[in-house]
Design an enzyme around this catalytic site. Structure first.
Site, mmCIF file in Angstrom:
data_model
loop_
_atom_site.group_PDB
_atom_site.id
_atom_site.type_symbol
_atom_site.label_atom_id
_atom_site.label_comp_id
_atom_site.label_asym_id
_atom_site.label_seq_id
_atom_site.Cartn_x
_atom_site.Cartn_y
_atom_site.Cartn_z
ATOM 1 C CB CYS A 258 -7.123 2.596 -3.709
ATOM 2 S SG CYS A 258 -5.911 3.048 -4.949
ATOM 3 C CE LYS A 261 -2.762 3.570 -0.083
ATOM 4 N NZ LYS A 261 -2.707 4.721 0.804
HETATM 5 C C1 UGA Z 1 -10.407 3.318 -6.431
HETATM 6 C C2 UGA Z 1 -11.422 4.458 -6.555
HETATM 7 O O1 UGA Z 1 -12.553 4.013 -7.292
HETATM 8 C C3 UGA Z 1 -10.820 5.689 -7.231
HETATM 9 O O2 UGA Z 1 -11.755 6.740 -7.254
HETATM 10 C C4 UGA Z 1 -9.575 6.101 -6.442
HETATM 11 O O3 UGA Z 1 -8.917 7.211 -7.049
HETATM 12 C C5 UGA Z 1 -8.603 4.952 -6.383
HETATM 13 O O4 UGA Z 1 -9.258 3.815 -5.738
HETATM 14 C C6 UGA Z 1 -7.408 5.400 -5.584
HETATM 15 O O5 UGA Z 1 -7.574 5.706 -4.398
HETATM 16 O O6 UGA Z 1 -6.330 5.570 -6.167
HETATM 17 P P1 UGA Z 1 -9.496 1.409 -8.079
HETATM 18 O O7 UGA Z 1 -8.841 0.821 -6.872
HETATM 19 O O8 UGA Z 1 -8.692 1.569 -9.322
HETATM 20 O O9 UGA Z 1 -10.069 2.903 -7.739
HETATM 21 O O10 UGA Z 1 -10.701 0.462 -8.444
HETATM 22 P P2 UGA Z 1 -12.290 0.400 -8.393
HETATM 23 O O11 UGA Z 1 -12.777 0.256 -9.778
HETATM 24 O O12 UGA Z 1 -12.892 1.474 -7.582
HETATM 25 O O13 UGA Z 1 -12.508 -1.003 -7.665
HETATM 26 C C7 UGA Z 1 -11.997 -1.284 -6.361
HETATM 27 C C8 UGA Z 1 -12.391 -2.672 -5.920
HETATM 28 O O14 UGA Z 1 -13.787 -2.753 -5.632
HETATM 29 C C9 UGA Z 1 -12.129 -3.760 -6.971
HETATM 30 O O15 UGA Z 1 -11.646 -4.907 -6.323
HETATM 31 C C10 UGA Z 1 -13.511 -4.029 -7.548
HETATM 32 O O16 UGA Z 1 -13.653 -5.307 -8.108
HETATM 33 C C11 UGA Z 1 -14.357 -3.881 -6.292
HETATM 34 N N1 UGA Z 1 -15.791 -3.629 -6.564
HETATM 35 C C12 UGA Z 1 -16.162 -2.488 -7.217
HETATM 36 C C13 UGA Z 1 -16.738 -4.517 -6.089
HETATM 37 O O17 UGA Z 1 -16.406 -5.549 -5.474
HETATM 38 N N2 UGA Z 1 -18.060 -4.239 -6.278
HETATM 39 C C14 UGA Z 1 -18.463 -3.123 -6.927
HETATM 40 O O18 UGA Z 1 -19.682 -2.931 -7.050
HETATM 41 C C15 UGA Z 1 -17.499 -2.226 -7.414
#
Ligand code: UGA
Length: 430
Positions: A258, A261
């Site tokens: 997500c 993209k």
């Molecule tokens: C993300 C959003 O958080 C959701 O709200 C949204 O619905 C979803 O995309 C979507 O559009 O379907 P997701 O991709 O499952 O959810 O994962 P996240 O937990 O948000 O993490 C995304 C990325 O950011 C991961 O690679 C994570 O490791 C990274 N991240 C997260 C960091 O590098 N630092 C942080 O502090 C937090």
């Protein structure tokens, strides 16, 4: 209510199961027969905590079925939710092919007034395009709405059951009322907005969080140029209520299906409306270049990789999923293999996925046990904060004969402890 979910990916299956648990009659529709067969047997074709139990329960109750047959799925539906993928096209814009194809397929089967909800992430203006398309395909009255999804992989069931808000994008009063009724059991604030606002809200939420991560990564890089420690900086700024603690851990950049993209789609959308020089171009670029940049620095520090055994711990893009889309392991392993390293990869859930994502190479082998992956490794690279990795006692795998490096790609470990065990420690921005 009779509800049909088109597309049985994360969003589709979780949403279908949750709405079935509220007593609705839900049909999950997909063109992929294998997926439908698997779901019909109660087997979720990807790893998502708590989903299989909920799915089985709802199938048993008779509220949830899966099919590939549009006729069965559409004729009974009062509300149709479309949750198919909208990947980025080559120019960065959202590719709406799957969405259009789903709508083209459903249109001939509409036979009574229906609400069609777009859950897929789409740029503003998409409902108008869909409307023109559907008008050519059916004379049956329908209403379009945009209800974006905010669930995260790994906590998808919990997030769907406990949303901070439900964003309803529509124009017609009755449509708002019916959608509110459907979402009522979630007990969340409902925000009624225009469809374009709902679509912008989805991109904004993801782009904001991705920008925040990129921001803290940049600050971490600056900390490496002086004596500051990013973790101390975060501790010092996050009590400010305007700033807070969330999405605030630095690392190898954001991944998943997500953020990368959606940021690149928002950048492309910005360019398409004349905003050439926009923030999102830069966020996307910085995140894309992050892994090679950090790996170049680490290369200097460890003194090259030729024939060195490297334990790469964590292959999924984050914990509690086996999804490897845009996972940091992909670029990291590619870099290491090109530099001549021998990779010993471990992940608690994503080893099967890895076979499809990482090209076969004699220097890459996979381990289902962490201690085996670290055997004789000169470098331990803790990429993902799976509890199986962060809770592991690395003193038990310290090799006295080797100078061993411990790379903490998410600042999850106590540097003092790791150093006391004899490792050379390297975190991010500390
Ligand atoms: C993300 C959003 O958080 C959701 O709200 C949204 O619905 C979803 O995309 C979507 O559009 O379907 P997701 O991709 O499952 O959810 O994962 P996240 O937990 O948000 O993490 C995304 C990325 O950011 C991961 O690679 C994570 O490791 C990274 N991240 C997260 C960091 O590098 N630092 C942080 O502090 C937090």
């Amino acid at each position: 209510m009779h509800l049909t979910l088109i597309g049985t990916g994360f969003v589709g299956v979780v949403t279908a199961a949750v709405f079935a648990s509220f007593g609705n009659e839900v049909v999950g529709l997909d063109i992929d027969q294998k997926k439908v067969d698997s779901l019909s047997k109660g087997v979720v074709p990807f790893f998502e905590p708590d989903l299989e139990a909920l799915l089985l329960e709802q199938q048993k109750s008779g509220h949830l079925t899966f099919t590939t047959d549009y006729h069965t799925a559409i004729t009974s539906a009062e509300v149709i939710m479309v949750a198919v993928g909208t990947p980025s096209a080559a120019d960065g814009q959202a590719d709406l092919t799957y969405l259009f194809s789903a709508l083209d397929s459903l249109a001939p089967h509409l036979h009574k007034e229906t609400i069609i909800v777009i859950k897929s992430t789409v740029p503003p203006g998409t409902l108008e395009v869909i409307d023109l398309r559907l008008q050519r395909l059916t004379k049956v009255p329908y209403h379009l709405a945009s209800v974006p999804e905010f669930l995260r992989e790994g906590t998808a069931v919990w997030d769907t059951l406990h949303p901070d808000r439900v964003v309803l994008g529509a124009t017609n009063f009755d449509v708002f009322e019916k959608l509110e009724l459907l979402h009522q059991p979630l007990n969340a604030p409902m925000i009624r907005v225009k469809a374009a606002s709902a679509q912008m809200a989805k991109y904004s939420a993801n782009a904001y969080l991705a920008t925040r991560i990129t921001f803290i990564n940049q600050i971490a890089d600056l900390c490496e140029k002086n004596d500051a420690d990013i973790e101390e900086v975060i501790a010092a700024i996050s009590p400010d209520q305007r700033i807070g603690k969330h999405y605030w851990y630095p690392g190898f950049g954001y991944g998943g299906s997500c953020f990368p993209k959606d940021v690149s789609e928002l950048a492309a959308y910005s360019r398409s409306v004349g905003e050439e020089n926009n923030l999102f171009n830069n966020v996307h670029e910085l995140n894309t270049r992050r892994i090679p940049k950090i790996m170049d620095q680490i290369t200097q520090e460890v003194g090259g990789w030729k024939d060195k055994k490297v334990a790469v711990l964590g292959l999924s893009f984050k914990p509690n999923t086996n999804d490897m889309r845009e996972a940091p392991a992909l670029k990291t392993i590619e870099y290491l293999v090109a530099a001549g390293a021998v990779i010993q990869a471990y992940d608690p859930q994503a080893l099967e996925t890895a076979i499809h994502f990482i090209p076969d190479h004699p220097n890459v082998s996979y381990f289902s046990r962490l201690d085996e992956a670290t055997k004789d490794a000169s470098v331990i690279l803790a990429l993902i904060e799976w509890p199986q990795i962060t809770d592991f006692d690395f003193s038990t795998v310290k090799n006295d004969l080797l100078e061993q490096w411990f790379i903490d790609a998410r600042n999850q470990f106590d540097p003092k402890k790791i150093k006391a065990w004899g490792y050379n420690y390297r975190g991010i921005g500390r």
